[in-house]
Design an enzyme around this catalytic site. Structure first.
Site, mmCIF file in Angstrom:
data_model
loop_
_atom_site.group_PDB
_atom_site.id
_atom_site.type_symbol
_atom_site.label_atom_id
_atom_site.label_comp_id
_atom_site.label_asym_id
_atom_site.label_seq_id
_atom_site.Cartn_x
_atom_site.Cartn_y
_atom_site.Cartn_z
ATOM 1 C CE LYS A 225 -2.319 -4.865 0.973
ATOM 2 N NZ LYS A 225 -2.748 -3.361 1.190
ATOM 3 N NE ARG A 265 2.712 0.081 -0.966
ATOM 4 C CZ ARG A 265 3.072 -1.246 -0.797
ATOM 5 N NH1 ARG A 265 2.267 -2.207 -1.020
ATOM 6 N NH2 ARG A 265 4.159 -1.512 0.184
HETATM 7 N N1 PMM Z 1 -0.153 -1.942 2.036
HETATM 8 C C1 PMM Z 1 0.968 -2.307 2.534
HETATM 9 C C2 PMM Z 1 2.194 -1.628 2.745
HETATM 10 N N2 PMM Z 1 1.922 -0.072 2.468
HETATM 11 N N3 PMM Z 1 0.583 1.505 1.668
HETATM 12 C C3 PMM Z 1 -0.389 2.133 1.226
HETATM 13 N N4 PMM Z 1 -0.645 3.285 1.129
HETATM 14 N N5 PMM Z 1 -1.638 1.247 0.866
HETATM 15 C C4 PMM Z 1 -1.716 -0.142 1.467
HETATM 16 O O1 PMM Z 1 -2.705 -0.673 1.169
HETATM 17 C C5 PMM Z 1 -0.272 -0.563 1.738
HETATM 18 C C6 PMM Z 1 1.075 0.267 1.875
HETATM 19 C C7 PMM Z 1 1.056 -3.911 2.841
HETATM 20 O O2 PMM Z 1 1.594 -4.728 1.586
HETATM 21 P P1 PMM Z 1 2.975 -5.534 1.442
HETATM 22 O O3 PMM Z 1 3.810 -5.772 2.914
HETATM 23 O O4 PMM Z 1 2.653 -6.743 0.911
HETATM 24 O O5 PMM Z 1 3.760 -4.555 0.336
#
Ligand code: PMM
Length: 296
Positions: A225, A265
């Site tokens: 991020k 994650r």
């Molecule tokens: N961030 C993204 C996508 N899904 N889910 C949860 N639970 N928490 C998060 O902070 C989160 C998420 C965005 O990240 P990406 O598009 O880089 O995968």
């Protein structure tokens, strides 16, 4: 649910004796850090299996980008992206979470074999989400969310980000409980980068203990991020591209695991799989070293 074990276990999912590793499969052309790479069903399934072989305990499959300014994908397209990938990974025995704000996608992904619903809106985007998840008996990730990342909403305004995220998550957990999702199936997530700037993200990460005080397992999703780009920027202040933030991500994984997170994650799994094992080994050493023998 205030014990270490309570924080680390989610009913309906396997139990891991350490912080779990959730690998990300974004079946999108435009996600923040890996958009377009796993857009095709076969490539996405292969990527999910690769993440498992690198050490992912579960795989988060999403078909909609939540990056700032993204336009919403339509429902039919989201279903087309997500459901076959969930089905393919479930056939291989993978534990799957579905990353969606739509109840229809959650419902069909659960029917295709997903075990967990991960809703970045915490049930706010779709009024049917909580009843659908409650009916299914699946666990639910409630992320802190202040609306779609458009215009002024991209940058949140807080007086005390930790207290406000804590209280707003608490309110969402109450709503989710009232909607019939069992307490031992609720996971909370601070939503790093969602209506938060780099400072907000760092302060939240420094106070995970406060969020653990909500009494639910905690998911931390810091991977690649923007705030990490800021932290590891070179002397010219330019952040490295998202895919060069994996070492920094693994550092956060170790710290989050050490703080008691249920899961992290991440897009790149290998280093985080090591990081959570190191955190676990330290936890064991601390317990072993706290007796009279170990105190020597
Ligand atoms: N961030 C993204 C996508 N899904 N889910 C949860 N639970 N928490 C998060 O902070 C989160 C998420 C965005 O990240 P990406 O598009 O880089 O995968």
């Amino acid at each position: 649910m205030s014990t270490e074990t309570g924080r680390r276990q989610v009913a309906g999912l396997p139990a891991w004796d350490r912080c779990a590793v959730m690998g990300v499969v974004n079946v999108t052309p435009d996600s923040f850090s890996d958009g377009g790479r796993f857009f095709d069903t076969t490539a996405a399934i292969k990527h999910g299996l690769d993440l498992v072989s690198e050490g992912a305990d579960l795989v988060d499959v999403g078909g909609e980008s939540t990056r700032p300014g993204a336009t919403r994908v339509d429902e039919a397209e989201e279903l087309r992206r997500v459901v076959p990938v969930v089905r393919g990974l479930a056939a291989e025995g993978v534990t799957i979470s579905v990353d969606t704000m739509r109840s229809s996608v959650a419902e069909k992904a659960l029917a295709a074999g997903a075990a967990l619903v991960n809703d970045v809106s915490g049930g706010l985007a779709d009024p049917r989400m909580i009843p659908v998840v409650a009916d299914s008996g699946a666990p639910f990730v409630v992320m802190h969310w202040r609306g779609y990342l458009q215009g002024g909403n991209i940058k949140g305004v807080y007086d005390d980000v930790v207290a406000e995220v804590h209280d707003e998550l608490h309110a969402r957990v109450e709503a989710v409980l009232a909607g019939g999702i069992a307490a031992d199936r609720i996971v909370v997530d601070p939503g790093l980068g969602f209506s938060k700037d780099a400072e907000h993200d760092l302060v939240l990460l420094a106070h995970l203990d406060r969020l653990l005080g909500l009494g639910h397992p905690l998911l931390v999703a810091a991977s690649r991020k923007r705030f990490l780009g800021r932290v590891i920027a070179g002397p010219d202040g330019a952040p490295p591209p998202a895919r060069e933030r994996d070492a920094a991500t693994a550092a956060v994984s170790a710290l989050a695991a050490h703080a008691g997170a249920w899961a992290v994650r991440v897009h790149e799994v290998g280093a985080t799989a090591d990081a959570v094992r190191v955190a676990r080994a330290l936890e064991e050493a601390r317990t072993a070293g706290s007796g009279p023998e170990g105190a020597r």
